[in-house]
Scaffold this motif. Sequence first.
Motif, PDB file in Angstrom:
ATOM      1  N   ARG A  29     -66.105 -34.447 -30.739  1.00 53.65           N
ATOM      2  CA  ARG A  29     -66.451 -34.937 -29.408  1.00 53.65           C
ATOM      3  C   ARG A  29     -65.862 -36.337 -29.181  1.00 53.65           C
ATOM      4  N   LEU A  43     -62.142 -36.008 -28.499  1.00 52.96           N
ATOM      5  CA  LEU A  43     -61.771 -35.351 -27.244  1.00 52.96           C
ATOM      6  C   LEU A  43     -62.165 -36.156 -26.012  1.00 52.96           C
ATOM      7  N   THR A  44     -63.065 -37.118 -26.163  1.00 54.32           N
ATOM      8  CA  THR A  44     -63.553 -37.883 -25.025  1.00 54.32           C
ATOM      9  C   THR A  44     -62.436 -38.504 -24.187  1.00 54.32           C
ATOM     10  N   VAL A  71     -59.683 -37.421 -23.330  1.00 58.10           N
ATOM     11  CA  VAL A  71     -59.029 -36.433 -22.469  1.00 58.10           C
ATOM     12  C   VAL A  71     -59.772 -36.281 -21.144  1.00 58.10           C
ATOM     13  N   PHE A  72     -61.051 -36.641 -21.131  1.00 60.66           N
ATOM     14  CA  PHE A  72     -61.876 -36.378 -19.950  1.00 60.66           C
ATOM     15  C   PHE A  72     -62.376 -37.664 -19.287  1.00 60.66           C
ATOM     16  N   THR A  73     -61.596 -38.729 -19.382  1.00 58.68           N
ATOM     17  CA  THR A  73     -61.945 -39.969 -18.689  1.00 58.68           C
ATOM     18  C   THR A  73     -61.740 -39.793 -17.185  1.00 58.68           C
ATOM     19  N   SER A  74     -62.309 -40.708 -16.402  1.00 65.31           N
ATOM     20  CA  SER A  74     -62.197 -40.637 -14.942  1.00 65.31           C
ATOM     21  C   SER A  74     -60.744 -40.712 -14.492  1.00 65.31           C
ATOM     22  N   LYS A  93     -58.070 -39.824 -16.198  1.00 62.00           N
ATOM     23  CA  LYS A  93     -57.374 -38.590 -16.536  1.00 62.00           C
ATOM     24  C   LYS A  93     -57.724 -37.478 -15.556  1.00 62.00           C
ATOM     25  N   LEU A  94     -58.989 -37.385 -15.203  1.00 61.05           N
ATOM     26  CA  LEU A  94     -59.401 -36.347 -14.258  1.00 61.05           C
ATOM     27  C   LEU A  94     -58.804 -36.600 -12.881  1.00 61.05           C
ATOM     28  N   SER A 109     -54.738 -28.178 -19.578  1.00 62.25           N
ATOM     29  CA  SER A 109     -55.074 -28.308 -20.994  1.00 62.25           C
ATOM     30  C   SER A 109     -53.878 -28.154 -21.916  1.00 62.25           C
ATOM     31  N   ASP A 111     -52.881 -34.873 -22.729  1.00 59.12           N
ATOM     32  CA  ASP A 111     -53.763 -33.793 -22.310  1.00 59.12           C
ATOM     33  C   ASP A 111     -54.517 -33.246 -23.521  1.00 59.12           C
ATOM     34  N   LEU A 112     -55.228 -32.142 -23.313  1.00 53.78           N
ATOM     35  CA  LEU A 112     -56.009 -31.553 -24.397  1.00 53.78           C
ATOM     36  C   LEU A 112     -55.119 -31.150 -25.558  1.00 53.78           C
TER      37      LEU A 112
END
Length: 293
Positions: free
Chosen positions: A128, A131-132, A134-137, A139-140, A186, A265-266
């Motif tokens: 976790r 991987l965090t 990859v999902f920051t604001s 990045k999204l 991804s 990316d992922l």
Amino acid sequence: MLVVLLVSTLACLLVWLYLRWTKVKTYWAARNVPHEPPHPIWGSLTFMLQKNAGIWMKEMYSRFSSPYVGIWLFWRPALIVNCPEIGKRILVKDSELFRDRFLRSGRNDPIGGLNIFTINDPLWSSIRRRLTPVFTSSKLRSLHGLLSTKTAQLVERIRNDVKAGETVNLRMTYSDFTTDVIGIASFGVDSDATSKGESHMRTVTKDFMKFSVWRGMAWASIFFFPELVDIFGFTLFPKRATDYFRKVFHSIAKQRSVEGSNKKDLMDALLKIQQEAKETGEEEYLWEALGHQ
């Protein structure tokens, strides 16, 4: 003498089962938790092989106005949370008390068994953390252009189907859309499933939606009775899907090792985890952990 011994053993077993069942069926009543009476064998899982688990869950949500509902996974008590605030506490504020997952895949299924949805601590915390990023604001937000493009294709497809007088299967249409978005966001793999309804990746993901008695037993075991997974050799994903994503992963990994990548990316995160695991010897630990989950 032998008959007396068998009768006595059977009587003791029946008494134990009765006392055990009495304790099981009164578990939630003793805690004043709303519930439906459990089946003496299946508990609350009488829906299995009859309807989708998601549909059953939705029915349970709408049947009770309580923020939580007591159920039984066979004879094992469990709780359905029907309150966003409680869910937030479980996932965020009190997450340290709810780290381990109940569901899990088998030791012969590394893709199903070693992912963030099925692993337990300490591996869960480690993956976790990695991987965090990859999902920051930020990045999204960078995916906004992709989503806008695919959404425009989705709207155009629905509009064309309506003009042609065709029935729009929203489930399949949105599955095509989701496949495209996840594939490119991804793994950097683009496809035209949103526009055309078909692509190589979409053909593979359709295997996830196919139902059979064997797949039904596999998913029921993985989610509700994981002790059976290794006994029957169940896997989280169909074999064709597993083989395809292995091929995609190795192909992209080889390409990026030669050309480099700044996509962040992922796929990049997974490659980094793989490299770090090899350097630190954690790769062997991952396999050992899979065998002991």
